[in-house]
Design a protein around this motif. Sequence first.
Motif, mmCIF file in Angstrom:
data_model
loop_
_atom_site.group_PDB
_atom_site.id
_atom_site.type_symbol
_atom_site.label_atom_id
_atom_site.label_comp_id
_atom_site.label_asym_id
_atom_site.label_seq_id
_atom_site.Cartn_x
_atom_site.Cartn_y
_atom_site.Cartn_z
ATOM 1 N N ARG A 65 -1.232 -4.653 -1.734
ATOM 2 C CA ARG A 65 -1.616 -5.624 -0.709
ATOM 3 C C ARG A 65 -1.955 -4.896 0.583
ATOM 4 N NH1 ARG A 65 2.295 -8.724 1.237
ATOM 5 N NH2 ARG A 65 4.018 -7.434 0.473
ATOM 6 N N TRP A 67 -2.612 -5.894 4.923
ATOM 7 C CA TRP A 67 -2.669 -6.902 5.976
ATOM 8 C C TRP A 67 -2.666 -6.214 7.335
ATOM 9 C CZ3 TRP A 67 1.714 -6.140 8.774
ATOM 10 C CH2 TRP A 67 2.902 -5.824 8.122
ATOM 11 N N GLU A 75 2.898 -11.741 9.040
ATOM 12 C CA GLU A 75 2.720 -10.780 7.950
ATOM 13 C C GLU A 75 3.987 -9.952 7.733
ATOM 14 O OE1 GLU A 75 0.423 -10.856 5.922
ATOM 15 O OE2 GLU A 75 -1.353 -11.705 6.879
ATOM 16 N N HIS A 79 6.903 -9.929 4.684
ATOM 17 C CA HIS A 79 7.296 -8.699 4.009
ATOM 18 C C HIS A 79 8.807 -8.487 4.099
ATOM 19 C CE1 HIS A 79 7.168 -4.597 2.566
ATOM 20 N NE2 HIS A 79 7.744 -4.174 3.682
ATOM 21 N N ASP A 172 6.775 -0.331 -2.345
ATOM 22 C CA ASP A 172 6.370 -1.582 -1.705
ATOM 23 C C ASP A 172 4.915 -1.934 -1.989
ATOM 24 O OD1 ASP A 172 8.894 -1.546 -0.709
ATOM 25 O OD2 ASP A 172 8.345 -1.425 1.395
ATOM 26 N N VAL A 174 2.222 -1.715 0.031
ATOM 27 C CA VAL A 174 1.625 -2.463 1.139
ATOM 28 C C VAL A 174 0.992 -1.503 2.134
ATOM 29 C CG1 VAL A 174 2.044 -4.022 3.076
ATOM 30 C CG2 VAL A 174 3.264 -4.362 0.921
ATOM 31 N N ALA A 176 -0.602 -1.458 5.831
ATOM 32 C CA ALA A 176 -0.540 -2.309 7.018
ATOM 33 C C ALA A 176 -1.241 -1.644 8.200
ATOM 34 C CB ALA A 176 0.911 -2.610 7.383
ATOM 35 N N ASP A 372 -7.853 -7.436 0.714
ATOM 36 C CA ASP A 372 -6.438 -7.624 1.018
ATOM 37 C C ASP A 372 -5.543 -7.546 -0.211
ATOM 38 O OD1 ASP A 372 -7.016 -9.998 -0.230
ATOM 39 O OD2 ASP A 372 -6.637 -11.258 1.523
ATOM 40 N N SER A 373 -6.127 -7.388 -1.377
ATOM 41 C CA SER A 373 -5.330 -7.174 -2.594
ATOM 42 C C SER A 373 -6.123 -6.269 -3.537
ATOM 43 C CB SER A 373 -4.997 -8.495 -3.289
ATOM 44 O OG SER A 373 -6.177 -9.169 -3.694
#
Length: 381
Positions: A65, A67, A75, A79, A172, A174, A176, A372-373
């Motif tokens: 992901r 963001w 956001e 998380h 995780d 992610v 960011a 975003d994914s």
Amino acid sequence: MAGNRDSGDHATPPYDWRRWAEETDWSDWRSWLQRVASTDWAAGPWPGAPWEQAPRAGGISLSMRAWEEDEPGDEIRGHLTQAWPAFGRWWREGGNARPGAEEAQMRLEEHMPELVPAWQRLTAMLPGEPDAGAALALWNPPPFLTGCSQAAVLPGGPALVRNYDWDYRLFDGVVARTSYAGRRVLGMLDCLWGLLDGINDAGLAVSLTFGGRPQVGEGFGIPLVIRYVLETCHNTKEAMRALRRLPVHMSYNVTALDRDGLRATAYLAPDRSAHVTSLAVATNHQEKVEWAPYAAAIRSVERRQHLEELLAAGGSVADVVAACLRSPLYATRFHEGFGTLYTAEYRPAEGGARYHWPDLTWEHSLGRLGSDSFEVRLGTA
């Protein structure tokens, strides 16, 4: 030093980390993971983790992901809410003595005051969790270690290229883009709001590897140190200056590269002064191997030599990225807790980031995130 901490239920570590580490057979990764699991370190799954709980035959699927937000908001709140149940359990039950919230805040104010406003806002996002403030400050966390290889490359760059080698069940997944202390930062999240690696809008890229030593002391978990450096430093010289003064709880190697091509690697440790070198490459030992079974099991010396030879031969960014996606740099023991989860390519001059897998690339920048994914299929063990 344990007497300086709270005298609660976790003042005495439930196990002796150093003895655990030294007695572990690092050539047997399945045995290693069983011992890790017995410490409640890997007692997950992490809620919302980017992996399938029952991997299909032929590989492991990760759901990555991405963001962005300038201030701590929805956001990061989402998380934290997802990650906290498992992370909080690890924080409370892991080895090493936990600090209280008051001590953690004091240490953060002493060493990283620029992060305090964001830390206060994040702590408020986990109401009713008495350990949240201390955990978010990441002062004296339970011991943890990773693999990883990294190189600061000038031909075709400058670019900081690194492999993140770890257990997919604790990842995780992610990316960011934040601006929590006033500077735009883009990187891979870890330990709630820390970073494994990343770039900032001043033209600085930073990443970490484990330093290959089992000693544990008083200090911050390295992911928060990486965030702090990216939030506050303009270039490699400033990054090294910050790293020299920040206490860390275990040994790590941090490589920095700036838009002007200045590169350096700091060897950090809890029991001796930081040592800054001009080296462009780091794997999982420092000036020499000090934990031979671990280094041999993960081929730390071989990986470092391979990268050094590649750079000495004039290898470009593209050459290093390609090398990171094959043996000996690319690790494939995914089901045994040691696989390459991504290869990052950070370009500090352009503010760009690419995350590579053998057949896929996911691209972002400080100015604009990509999709975003992103679905990734890791190879078989």
